[in-house]
Scaffold this active site. Sequence first.
Site, short mmCIF file in Angstrom:
data_model
loop_
_atom_site.label_atom_id
_atom_site.label_comp_id
_atom_site.label_asym_id
_atom_site.label_seq_id
_atom_site.Cartn_x
_atom_site.Cartn_y
_atom_site.Cartn_z
N HIS A 17 -16.37 6.17 -1.50
CA HIS A 17 -15.52 7.27 -1.98
C HIS A 17 -16.26 8.60 -1.93
CE1 HIS A 17 -13.81 9.86 -5.16
NE2 HIS A 17 -12.66 9.42 -4.64
N SER B 234 -8.64 51.16 9.75
CA SER B 234 -9.21 49.87 9.41
C SER B 234 -8.55 49.45 8.10
CB SER B 234 -10.71 50.00 9.24
OG SER B 234 -11.25 48.74 8.91
N MET C 24 -4.07 6.93 -4.38
CA MET C 24 -2.94 6.18 -4.88
C MET C 24 -3.26 4.69 -4.82
SD MET C 24 0.38 8.29 -3.85
CE MET C 24 0.07 7.98 -2.13
N ARG D 75 0.84 -1.21 0.00
CA ARG D 75 0.00 0.00 0.00
C ARG D 75 0.86 1.25 0.00
NH1 ARG D 75 -5.21 -1.31 3.03
NH2 ARG D 75 -4.91 -3.46 3.66
N CYS E 96 -10.81 44.94 7.69
CA CYS E 96 -12.19 44.78 7.26
C CYS E 96 -12.32 44.26 5.84
CB CYS E 96 -12.97 46.08 7.44
SG CYS E 96 -12.42 47.40 6.36
#
Lengths: 881, 881
Positions: free
Chosen positions: A460, A769, A107, A96, A836
Amino acid sequence: MKKYVYSFDEVPKPNTWEWIFKLGNKGAQLAEMTKAGLPVPPGFTITTEACNEFYKLGKRWPAGLEKQVKEAMKKLERKTGKKFGSDKEPLFVSVRSGSYVSMPGMMDTILNLGMNDKTVEAFAKLTNNERAAWDSYRRFIQMFGNVVMGIPHEKFEEILDEVKRNKGVENDTDLDAEDLKEVVKRYKELVKKEKGRLFPQDVWQQLKMAIDAVFNSWNNPRAIAYRRINKLREDAGTGVNVQAMVFGNMGNDSGTGVAFTRNPATGAKEHYGEFLLNAQGEDVVAGIRTPQPIDAMKKILPKAYKQLLKVYEKLEKHYKDLQDFEFTIERGKLYLLQTRTGKRTAQAAVKIAVDMVKEGLISKKEALLRIKPEQIDMLLHKQLDEVAKKEAQLIAKGIAASPGAAVGKVVFNAEEAKRIVEQDPNEKIILVRTETSPEDIEGMHAAQGILTARGGATSHAAVVARGMGKCCVAGSNDITVYEKKGYFITKDGLKIKKGEWISLDGSTGEVFAGKLALVEPKLSKEFKQLLKWADEYRKLGIRTNADTPKDAKIAREFGAEGIGLCRTEHMFFEGQRIKAMREMILANTKEERRKALAKLLPYQRKDFYEIFKVMDGLPVTIRLLDPPLHEFLPQTEKEIKELAKEMKVSVNKIKAIIKALEEFNPMLGFRGVRLAIVYPEIAEMQVRAIIEAAIKAKKEGIRVKPEIMVPLVAHATEMKRMRELIEQVAKEIMEKAGVKISYKIGTMVELPRAALTADELAEYAEFFSFGTNDLTQTTLGYSRDDAAKFIPKYIEEKILAADPFQTLDTSGVGQLIEIAKEKGTKTRKDIKLGICGEHGGDAASIEFCHKVGLTYVSCSPFRVPIARIAAAQAAIKAGKR
Amino acid sequence: MKKYVYSFDEVPKPNTWEWIFKLGNKGAQLAEMTKAGLPVPPGFTITTEACNEFYKLGKRWPAGLEKQVKEAMKKLERKTGKKFGSDKEPLFVSVRSGSYVSMPGMMDTILNLGMNDKTVEAFAKLTNNERAAWDSYRRFIQMFGNVVMGIPHEKFEEILDEVKRNKGVENDTDLDAEDLKEVVKRYKELVKKEKGRLFPQDVWQQLKMAIDAVFNSWNNPRAIAYRRINKLREDAGTGVNVQAMVFGNMGNDSGTGVAFTRNPATGAKEHYGEFLLNAQGEDVVAGIRTPQPIDAMKKILPKAYKQLLKVYEKLEKHYKDLQDFEFTIERGKLYLLQTRTGKRTAQAAVKIAVDMVKEGLISKKEALLRIKPEQIDMLLHKQLDEVAKKEAQLIAKGIAASPGAAVGKVVFNAEEAKRIVEQDPNEKIILVRTETSPEDIEGMHAAQGILTARGGATSHAAVVARGMGKCCVAGSNDITVYEKKGYFITKDGLKIKKGEWISLDGSTGEVFAGKLALVEPKLSKEFKQLLKWADEYRKLGIRTNADTPKDAKIAREFGAEGIGLCRTEHMFFEGQRIKAMREMILANTKEERRKALAKLLPYQRKDFYEIFKVMDGLPVTIRLLDPPLHEFLPQTEKEIKELAKEMKVSVNKIKAIIKALEEFNPMLGFRGVRLAIVYPEIAEMQVRAIIEAAIKAKKEGIRVKPEIMVPLVAHATEMKRMRELIEQVAKEIMEKAGVKISYKIGTMVELPRAALTADELAEYAEFFSFGTNDLTQTTLGYSRDDAAKFIPKYIEEKILAADPFQTLDTSGVGQLIEIAKEKGTKTRKDIKLGICGEHGGDAASIEFCHKVGLTYVSCSPFRVPIARIAAAQAAIKAGKR
């Protein structure tokens, strides 16, 4: 010689990043599990370094790797008492992949490696189960043939289907050993035909080819796409885990399954998962056969079920987090194949984190750090309206695989989904598939939600959707999907075609026909708890960007501590207002302008009054008119004609004014404070509206804290002039009314020059700001409206790490913020500093704001909770360092 | 008590800024002249402080001023032996304004103050010249009536003209005492009628009113406009100079004149000036009567002429600069009324500075500092083509009052002139007036040149035009101007109407019909000398911005030491090139694009080769393609159709591409390096062209120094990628050719982010060139194409001190340059730093570049000499500190 291979039991500190990077997440997990005494089949891991070396050497193994693999295999033979390729006691292994972060389905993986014409016979004898042996062999050829040799999966499936058809059966399990031998024979013929070579019978050659395939899978297109979408490291490489096989397909005392230690959709502490009797693990993950819920094991395999309960306990105690694991039961004995931190929905993430604090497993700080701020975004998004649901046509039900709601047009093809949304990002689509596969990732990314006909809660589609925080209804047996024909049919025979609207409820698994209404979400009690904890730790104030009383109210309920940005221009677009606004723009003289402005005054005053009322006791930052005037003028011929008629001027006059106001670069044009300097009467009206509204509110006992903000300032002289104007107008009104309003005057810092001369600006500004949207545009020279032409390419080519309009460019724009902070504070010690722009709701940007030491961030109402969490995380992280 | 009044002989240091600010330039000059032993009539000055106090007190005199004025008058009476208002020995005074900088004709002046019905008689007796006495009286009433009481000048002139007409004479001098008594009588009636009060007979009241009028004149619209145009201080205030009168109108042994110590138009060391026999000074300055040249005095007033020559000498020895002075001859004795540093043309400034160095009066450094770099701009501008002049129709001649050439459309009204040019800054106009007056200033500013029918070399038109560096032909008796009717008529009867083209030669006084061709200027030998001296002192290198071999050649002749910016996009617009360029843009694939680019390659290679040839031995900085692609596409329907036909694609396809390339803010769009990242093949072609051209040139013995410049870089990753691309392409070509070219790679720093991350950029860039045009746009958020909507208002309102696109914004943009320099140098010690925006040719900006320590400035070819001077001045000034 470099050590490339580690047996699971010889890893010193599997639970450290060093070893996770070295072995991959899966390899480290296996070692960790082994260390924790969990029932893991023995095996070894080839390091990610070997993978990277492999690529460096032009896809060749580094020196020493082969030798180390052989040695590890010998060790494995000793541990299992089996022998690789033996015709007596054959050892089979799984191979794996596994990188530092789990990439589900991305994969390739090979099971049953070591099977050949001889070992299959031996295996049959040993297990006394000829069918299982041949089934494993045919699975192995299919997987190896597909993954390693590149023969399409479908071609194998066709053979299998034909054999089943010939026999007149429906399920794989209905095939007996002889049938499977026939399958194996035809599989081998297929390999010969497709590849012109025999299927390899040498088990060492099999192993070598499989390891190569795993290395190669690191750079397959799916994996690359996944890494891009998830912003994963390109250079990590994959480990290769070789592990002794255990078999779930050895009869009805065997099986395989996947499980979560808690419910990953809701967070509830309950057994969650599925198993397949007499089957191998890949069947579960691939979602091809619909499995049974885990609790069914209690009856069917009671002994194994008890072992499973122990594993549940051990896992949570050891990992102190939600675990997602795979297991196999071989003749009644349960093996743990792998475990990993479970992906979960936002809802579950919150609930699990809060519950685990209560259970004493983790601390409040840990709980807060466990939440991905971007993920909880979806908790704050809309859900299907319950009333609308009652009236709507329920067309199907499926597994509630990922909560939330999705309303969109049906699309059956992932590539098409991607293309549609690329062309028009406002398009809402729902991807409907029989089942999804890794190739569909980008299409799923583009969709509002996913609906599949097959596969369960760990299919999946379900896993990926949860990871993306997207609504998903999976495995709905009520529908049949005809992808190529472009429709699906429900069990009631209803045909839903491409482009038609459907609505999904991912929390109930319901599918409705049509476009259902959405409603605001409700916060769960756990979420509220978490937010309270966040407030204990965060140092940053959280404000909101809100232009209406409605938005202000929502934000306040979400915990906003004030309004950081109230844009006044949005107030000018409705009905009579836009008329007065246009009158003002069309005016020839200051007199006429004042007359038109006088009409706007009552509207503005009312708007501000309503907002003050909602924000009672909290500061409200109001920005004076910002956009260029042409934005308020009509665009089409028809609108122009109407306006001309209404205003009693000629069409040509209006066209001339539109032409005169046109700009080459409106972003850098005649807007912001520049309007106020050239037409001070506009600003005067606005200040009047603010102060008069404040007076009215104050008289009613509302605690008003107005902050008047001047946009687009570049020069201190502008700010000086505006301060004089504001103070004069305010003074006059307050004196006349006999009421004193305490208010602040400040500026947006949204131009580099403002930041660079912040010391001068601070003489006249009590707060800054940072308007990071515009500051990003000017600092980088990117027009937000045009940059789509190159930003995607830039990200793809790694010129940019992220879209600077989403995540603050800390080294450029951030540097200006730091400069402005330093200079501003030098002039005015107690200057208030906020942000902001869109970045005010982005976690990475919030972390930067914390580090720099701003006073607050301001974001859209629905991001207020996210900002609270992110601010707490920033403070906790900073405290750790 | 504060001292507001100073007699001329009690000023301690009149030649210091302290005293110039205190007394005004004229007052300080009078004191200085007195100190220098020049024949100045006695008097005193009221300080500018008194003027400012006057405004602070709401136009009232500050405490003590009246008493001090009275005392000073007593002192004046003692010095002159006369008595103010006496009917025996009456004292008359002039009352003049004067701020810290001379503002010619801008503020008001009263002469002959003290005249009334009694003193005129006494004066007549004393001087035995009844006519002169009454002439003075009538002048005084006229001036006082106009300036102090506000009665239009024309109304007095009408009376005078009528009396002359009645008598059948033409000149004022033809009127006798009786006529003038009649004039005075009618003047007084006029005053009574207009103002409802008698003309004041009390001389102290006259004085008080006159001083008030001077104070008030500080804020008349003309003065305010003049200060704005010339960027003078608003808060300086004016001094008031009260001085004993001397009389030039006492017969033919008297007169008055103005003179310069050298020729202010050419700089030649010659007597320059004019005088009027038997006249008062204001007649000369106002340009109403055409005076005689100064040399005529030699015959007419030989004794006074000798005194004048002495004054000439004394003045230049004392002031060491060109002096512009007024004098009066009273019965053969010459008095100096005032002197000041003479305004001069650029040509004269250069010649005088160089000559004075040669005469040992000043040093080379002083000579260099005397030149205003902006002023010499005109020496570098075009002149009328001599060949064209021979063929053109010469319609008039006048006084060559200010050199240079002007070609434009005739306009007769200053306000109209201003309006036309405001509406379209590209309009070329010539202001034609009978005579100009201070009200015309703004119109003169807008015009290319000025033509007047009356007035001499020191008339208002001449003085102001020279100050502005504008071409002027003054006092052309060949023309008669009908302003209101909108035409002028030449002596040959030719009628030139508003809007028709004429051409002026300010160096010869010629006026031509039509639009004559202009040619490049030639540099005088003095100018060349001065430039050589400049090169001795300057530290900054001077390069040029040139895109063609022709421009490069001009610049090199002007002393450019390299090309700092060669824009390649201009090369793509001609004939076949634009076709290939469009083909490239319309291409669908990289293949097609490469094919189209291959067609462009030979053109580019040839362009670069030619430029390398011209710049043999000097560096040539070539910027890769910068503008957005849509700039190369056709705009009109017709052009689109043609292109479609030519390219054999549909009109709709072209329109679709144009639409796709459209941008909201092209300045911040898909351009610069962004093109090269997305379409690397474009940059590859350009690099190929550069390197191949360099190889060809090198093979021919040319010393090539290419510098490849990447535009609009914001991120170091962009620069890294481009460096790799450039090096790879160059290496390949050089290896193939077997020739090695040494070249540099660098970047434009034209975005704030580039400056802020200069340390990172310098890893890949060997030089930075500050693109201050774009850097100004992004730093200030000003679109150059749109900012005209507010910049004029901003300057008027003093939000901006200057147009930041003309003069570098040192505190904003300059700060970024300093940051980039510091950071860039940290990474790469020997990094080359230049500037290539418009500012590279602006003196103030160049001074900043010197201070910051840049390597060079780069400017347009015609500004290269200016830059050389400015760079020298910057170095000299820095050395002084």
